[in-house]
Design a protein around this motif. Structure first.
Motif, PDB file in Angstrom:
ATOM      1  N   ALA A   1       0.823  -1.209   0.000  1.00 15.39           N
ATOM      2  CA  ALA A   1       0.000   0.000   0.000  1.00 15.39           C
ATOM      3  C   ALA A   1       0.856   1.257   0.000  1.00 15.39           C
ATOM      4  O   ALA A   1       0.600   2.213  -0.748  1.00 15.39           O
ATOM      5  CB  ALA A   1      -0.931  -0.009   1.213  1.00 15.39           C
ATOM      6  N   ALA A   2       1.898   1.275   0.833  1.00 19.78           N
ATOM      7  CA  ALA A   2       2.782   2.442   0.885  1.00 19.78           C
ATOM      8  C   ALA A   2       3.551   2.608  -0.417  1.00 19.78           C
ATOM      9  O   ALA A   2       3.732   3.725  -0.917  1.00 19.78           O
ATOM     10  CB  ALA A   2       3.739   2.316   2.064  1.00 19.78           C
ATOM     11  N   ALA A   3       4.018   1.501  -0.979  1.00 20.17           N
ATOM     12  CA  ALA A   3       4.777   1.570  -2.226  1.00 20.17           C
ATOM     13  C   ALA A   3       3.926   2.111  -3.367  1.00 20.17           C
ATOM     14  O   ALA A   3       4.420   2.864  -4.223  1.00 20.17           O
ATOM     15  CB  ALA A   3       5.317   0.186  -2.577  1.00 20.17           C
ATOM     16  N   VAL A   4       2.648   1.735  -3.392  1.00 17.41           N
ATOM     17  CA  VAL A   4       1.758   2.224  -4.449  1.00 17.41           C
ATOM     18  C   VAL A   4       1.597   3.737  -4.352  1.00 17.41           C
ATOM     19  O   VAL A   4       1.675   4.453  -5.354  1.00 17.41           O
ATOM     20  CB  VAL A   4       0.386   1.523  -4.366  1.00 17.41           C
ATOM     21  CG1 VAL A   4      -0.625   2.228  -5.262  1.00 17.41           C
ATOM     22  CG2 VAL A   4       0.511   0.058  -4.789  1.00 17.41           C
ATOM     23  N   VAL A   5       1.390   4.252  -3.150  1.00 21.39           N
ATOM     24  CA  VAL A   5       1.212   5.699  -2.986  1.00 21.39           C
ATOM     25  C   VAL A   5       2.512   6.433  -3.310  1.00 21.39           C
ATOM     26  O   VAL A   5       2.511   7.445  -4.018  1.00 21.39           O
ATOM     27  CB  VAL A   5       0.743   6.037  -1.554  1.00 21.39           C
ATOM     28  CG1 VAL A   5       0.644   7.553  -1.372  1.00 21.39           C
ATOM     29  CG2 VAL A   5      -0.600   5.392  -1.277  1.00 21.39           C
ATOM     30  N   LYS A   6       3.638   5.923  -2.807  1.00 21.40           N
ATOM     31  CA  LYS A   6       4.919   6.578  -3.078  1.00 21.40           C
ATOM     32  C   LYS A   6       5.275   6.545  -4.556  1.00 21.40           C
ATOM     33  O   LYS A   6       5.997   7.411  -5.052  1.00 21.40           O
ATOM     34  CB  LYS A   6       6.032   5.906  -2.266  1.00 21.40           C
ATOM     35  CG  LYS A   6       5.972   6.165  -0.778  1.00 21.40           C
ATOM     36  CD  LYS A   6       7.108   5.459  -0.059  1.00 21.40           C
ATOM     37  CE  LYS A   6       7.058   5.696   1.445  1.00 21.40           C
ATOM     38  NZ  LYS A   6       8.155   5.002   2.152  1.00 21.40           N
ATOM     39  N   GLY A   7       4.794   5.536  -5.260  1.00 23.41           N
ATOM     40  CA  GLY A   7       5.083   5.422  -6.681  1.00 23.41           C
ATOM     41  C   GLY A   7       4.128   6.195  -7.565  1.00 23.41           C
ATOM     42  O   GLY A   7       4.307   6.249  -8.786  1.00 23.41           O
ATOM     43  N   ASP A   8       3.102   6.825  -6.963  1.00 18.21           N
ATOM     44  CA  ASP A   8       2.100   7.567  -7.723  1.00 18.21           C
ATOM     45  C   ASP A   8       2.683   8.894  -8.208  1.00 18.21           C
ATOM     46  O   ASP A   8       3.408   9.572  -7.480  1.00 18.21           O
ATOM     47  CB  ASP A   8       0.881   7.818  -6.836  1.00 18.21           C
ATOM     48  CG  ASP A   8      -0.329   8.265  -7.633  1.00 18.21           C
ATOM     49  OD1 ASP A   8      -0.301   9.364  -8.208  1.00 18.21           O
ATOM     50  OD2 ASP A   8      -1.318   7.496  -7.671  1.00 18.21           O
TER      51      ASP A   8
END
Length: 698
Positions: free
Chosen positions: A293-300
């Motif tokens: 979940a954190a990786a998805v947001v940081k990669g946005d």
């Protein structure tokens, strides 16, 4: 098409020994002469004396390095054919048929070779005159009377095969030598496909340097090879320009880069850098990991705007004038004029660091205007001195302070108020909480940065100081990149072009690419052209048909790969009792020539390693080069992407799927694992197969 000759000849021949009525002997003679000519070219370079042509040690070192690279490029690899084809033109290339110029004969190979008089003996495959070797057909012979392909055993020329393209009486047939070369067993790293490039691949390979090309290709379509050969072609066609600007190949991991690293050197190209995205953004040590979940947001991509806002929040409007003292005079720049200079720089939207460097010069220029109005005649040296004045430097530090990119990212990830201020309208509260670190961190060095954090730092660095742009970048396995990772790659080719390679069906990250148009937009290459390769040259028919059962569940819009191989390959699904039978399947496949990969869910790798050791079977890890003695590689499913083996044992498909955070990602990982085999696949399972396969399993 004539039947290929299969006569084996003993010993090298020269032109005088070759019988006139023996075509194979004449071709072997030309090969021997070409090798001698290449050896002479290399010896000429080795004999160069640069002692009298260099002005200093720096020039000498540069020239010596260039000579050393040239010597390496002229290496004659004994087991690599120097040429693989021949073209007989009806007319001299460039001449019209009306001119009646007699046709010429050209041998097509990996590099140019000339004799002592400078006449070509082998033509580089990238030269314009070589293009018909890949594109000529019965429908469009391109002024070619005959195309000859050569077959080799090791480095020995053992067969040839002719196509009379301009003869309407001869029917078009499939090249046996071409099929044999495509299906030839492989041991060791990836090899070039220069002898087997197909027309649709050649069109991409020879596309111009100015345009970005995105290649969607399923397993076995040759997209990686196409990307590497495009680099080689561009270096040939635009060598001087790319020598200045540089080229880069980006792969998903070190194992993959090791697998492909010999392709370009085999084509004589030694200057292309290879890296992963993590290598590109390695400004901090990565010691931590994000949950999905954190990786998805940081990669946005929205994080790019959050970072920009946070960075420019450091700029403050001046409230006090700047007073510069020079001798007995005092020069005063009022606050409102300073504010005008700051707003002008902000409106120009230049890099933060560049604007900060420009501000003292702008202030100094305002002082010089006052000096000139008072009758003085200051020059550039005076302006530079004013810009270095302590009062000016203090004002710039207050108005436009220096910002460390890692500290900026650290504050965003640890200061909830700072993040909320700059993420307002971009990230909701839950997304902000997802990326905030639970514990405070004392410093940049003590922080446990994740791979996604490093990409954020790279973005912040580029906001401060422009990233150097290369002339061309190849991005492989691109479907697994996040939008922020695409931006990181795009920064490396803002003034250059890119070749983007991938397969949407093989995306196995939580942020996997949804469409190539979206990916190109994040890359900064909206004008890029998307090409699709659907002809499968590597994966056998039965294997790709089995794997394609997953496509409706993982990428319903994609065209399934259609294998063009005549050999259907070996394929079997086995229900087994335990690891011992997995080992037995490996032993069975190792009796064949070529490499074997045992692919398994990451969690099962230790168990299988123990079983192999108990059976006395040596094995390698991905990235380690196979040898004649050790041809088995134990591959965690997470590292299988981009690799290939002649034969594969796939252990427990259900475990591969269960090893991923969701079913769709697991099925995509399984699709990757199923399509690594070049000649044969054995699927072994104790647990039930995934339903998407089991319904039709045989």
């Amino acid at each position: 098409m004539s039947t290929p000759a299969h006569e084996q000849l003993d010993g090298p021949l020269d032109g005088r020994d070759a019988p006139l009525d023996d075509p194979l002997a004449r071709e072997r003679s030309h090969l021997a002469s070409s090798r001698s000519a290449l050896r002479a070219m290399r010896e000429d370079v080795e004999a160069l004396d640069i002692s009298d042509v260099t002005a200093n040690w720096v020039n000498a070192a540069v020239l010596a390095h260039q000579i050393d690279e040239r010597i390496k490029a002229l290496a004659d690899l004994s087991d690599t054919p120097l040429f693989f084809g021949r073209l007989d033109y009806l007319h001299a290339p460039g001449a019209s048929q009306a001119e009646g110029a007699e046709g010429e004969q050209f041998y097509i190979g990996r590099r140019h070779v000339h004799d002592a008089d400078g006449d070509p003996m082998v033509i580089d495959w990238r030269a314009p005159v070589s293009q018909p070797f890949y594109r000529a057909s019965k429908k469009n012979p391109m002024d070619i009377a005959l195309r000859r392909r050569f077959g080799y055993t090791g480095g020995d020329l053992t067969a040839y095969e002719d196509e009379h393209l301009s003869d309407p009486a001869e029917a078009a047939t499939t090249s046996k030598l071409l099929q044999q070369e495509i299906e030839r067993p492989r041991v060791g790293p990836m090899r070039d496909i220069v002898a087997t490039i197909q027309p649709e691949q050649d069109e991409i390979v020879r596309s111009g340097l100015g345009g970005t090309v995105c290649v969607q290709g399923g397993p076995g379509t040759g997209k990686t090879a196409v990307g590497l050969h495009r680099v080689a072609y561009l270096l040939y066609a635009h060598r001087e320009r790319l020598a200045r600007t540089g080229t880069l190949v980006i792969g998903p991991n070190r194992s993959f880069l090791h697998y492909i690293e010999q392709v370009l050197p085999a084509l004589g190209e030694l200057t292309v850098r290879q890296a992963t995205v993590d290598d590109l953004v390695a400004q901090v040590e990565v010691r931590g990991a994000d949950d999905a979940a954190a990786a998805v947001v940081k990669g946005d991509a929205r994080l790019a705007e959050v970072l920009r806002r946070a960075l420019y929040s450091h700029v403050s409007m001046p409230t006090e004038p700047v007073v510069v003292v020079r001798g007995s005079r005092r020069w005063r720049v009022p606050a409102y004029e300073l504010e005008g200079l700051v707003r002008e720089l902000l409106d120009r939207d230049i890099r933060y660091g560049a604007a900060r460097e420009a501000l003292p010069q702008r202030i100094a220029h305002a002082v010089l205007v006052q000096m000139e109005r008072s009758g003085e005649a200051p020059d550039d040296r005076v302006q530079d001195a004013v810009a270095r004045n302590s009062a000016v430097k203090a004002a710039v530090k207050q108005i436009w302070p220096a910002v460390d990119p890692a500290k900026l990212v650290l504050r965003l990830l640890t200061d909830a108020g700072f993040l909320a201020e700059h993420a307002e309208g971009l990230l909701d509260e839950d997304e902000q909480k997802t990326i905030l670190w639970a514990r405070p961190v004392r410093s940049v060095k003590s922080a446990k940065w994740s791979a996604a954090d490093a990409v954020l730092i790279d973005e912040a660095t580029d906001l401060i100081q422009r990233t150097h742009s290369l002339g061309h970048v190849v991005l492989d396995e691109a479907q697994d990149l996040s939008p922020m990772q695409y931006r990181a790659v795009g920064r490396r080719c803002t003034t250059g072009s890119a070749t983007v390679l991938g397969d949407l069906a093989q995306g196995t990250t939580p942020w996997t690419t949804r469409s190539w148009e979206e990916a190109l937009a994040h890359l900064g290459k909206r004008e890029g052209v998307v090409e699709e390769l659907t002809a499968g040259f590597r994966v056998p028919t039965d294997v790709i048909a089995y794997a394609s059962r997953l496509l409706p569940h993982i990428a319903p819009g994609l065209t399934p790969v259609a294998s063009v191989r005549e050999n259907p390959g070996f394929f079997e699904v086995r229900t087994i009792d335990g690891p011992a039978e997995v080992v037995a399947a490996c032993e069975e496949l190792l009796r064949n020539e070529g490499s074997t990969g045992l692919i398994a869910a990451d969690a099962r790798v230790p168990v299988l390693a123990e079983a192999l050791a108990a059976a006395g079977i040596a094995h390698l890890a991905p990235g380690e080069e196979t040898t004649r003695e050790t041809r088995l590689t134990l591959v965690p499913a997470s590292l299988a992407k981009g690799l290939e083996y002649d034969y594969v044992v796939l252990d427990e498909p259900g475990a591969v799927v269960d090893g991923e955070p969701d079913e769709r990602t697991g099925l995509r990982r399984l699709y990757v694992a199923l399509t690594r085999a070049v000649s044969g696949l054995i699927v072994t399972h104790t647990a039930p197969l995934p339903g998407q396969l089991a319904d039709q399993a045989r």
